[in-house]
Design a protein around this motif. Sequence first.
Motif, mmCIF file in Angstrom:
data_model
loop_
_atom_site.group_PDB
_atom_site.id
_atom_site.type_symbol
_atom_site.label_atom_id
_atom_site.label_comp_id
_atom_site.label_asym_id
_atom_site.label_seq_id
_atom_site.Cartn_x
_atom_site.Cartn_y
_atom_site.Cartn_z
ATOM 1 N N LYS A 8 0.872 -1.171 0.000
ATOM 2 C CA LYS A 8 0.000 0.000 0.000
ATOM 3 C C LYS A 8 0.912 1.225 0.000
ATOM 4 N N HIS A 9 0.638 2.156 -0.872
ATOM 5 C CA HIS A 9 1.478 3.335 -1.016
ATOM 6 C C HIS A 9 0.826 4.581 -0.431
ATOM 7 N N ARG A 11 2.158 7.473 -1.477
ATOM 8 C CA ARG A 11 2.232 8.187 -2.750
ATOM 9 C C ARG A 11 3.133 7.385 -3.681
ATOM 10 N N ALA A 13 1.873 5.509 -6.286
ATOM 11 C CA ALA A 13 1.010 4.611 -7.055
ATOM 12 C C ALA A 13 0.047 5.464 -7.883
ATOM 13 N N ASP A 83 7.885 7.434 -4.324
ATOM 14 C CA ASP A 83 7.156 6.319 -3.736
ATOM 15 C C ASP A 83 7.369 6.294 -2.232
ATOM 16 N N SER A 107 -8.251 -3.598 -1.936
ATOM 17 C CA SER A 107 -8.340 -2.268 -2.539
ATOM 18 C C SER A 107 -9.658 -1.571 -2.211
ATOM 19 N N GLU A 119 -8.029 1.886 -4.133
ATOM 20 C CA GLU A 119 -6.624 2.234 -4.302
ATOM 21 C C GLU A 119 -5.904 1.161 -5.108
ATOM 22 N N TRP A 120 -4.837 1.564 -5.752
ATOM 23 C CA TRP A 120 -3.978 0.619 -6.466
ATOM 24 C C TRP A 120 -3.040 0.000 -5.452
ATOM 25 N N LEU A 121 -2.961 -1.312 -5.436
ATOM 26 C CA LEU A 121 -2.012 -2.027 -4.589
ATOM 27 C C LEU A 121 -0.966 -2.663 -5.486
ATOM 28 N N GLU A 122 0.257 -2.597 -5.061
ATOM 29 C CA GLU A 122 1.326 -3.254 -5.810
ATOM 30 C C GLU A 122 1.380 -4.712 -5.370
#
Length: 135
Positions: A8-9, A11, A13, A83, A107, A119-122
């Motif tokens: 989880k970012h 910032r 992402a 990041d 997400s 949210e975008w998760l890596e």
Amino acid sequence: MAKYLLLKHYRGAPEAVNCTPMDQWTPEEISAHMQYMHDFAARLEGTGEFVDGQALAPEGAWVRYDGEGRPPVTDGPFAETKDLIAGWMVIDVDSYERAVELAGELSAAPGAGGKPIHEWLELRPFMAEPPTITE
């Protein structure tokens, strides 16, 4: 089973749909978000898919070795990077498809206004040793 890291970012992402920063959420919104994360992890503990997870503070430093007999070098109290990781979770699942399914569900944690963050998760697999070939 394969292990994956869900990042989880803060910032770095792509922007989330509900992108109000957490420092602007109400205490109730933060509690609802944290409860969702806790419930998600507890459910995965029940299926044996949860390994570990932690939230991270936004402050940190870069550190590197600077040579024999010299102290490590740091860049200061804050990482200078686009990041910044907010937290992580390690899962151990049967397939990449299951990892994607769980990342999509995570997400949807609630954010501002109680609405899902989207949210975008890596999603990153752990490196595995190549298979041993025996003749």
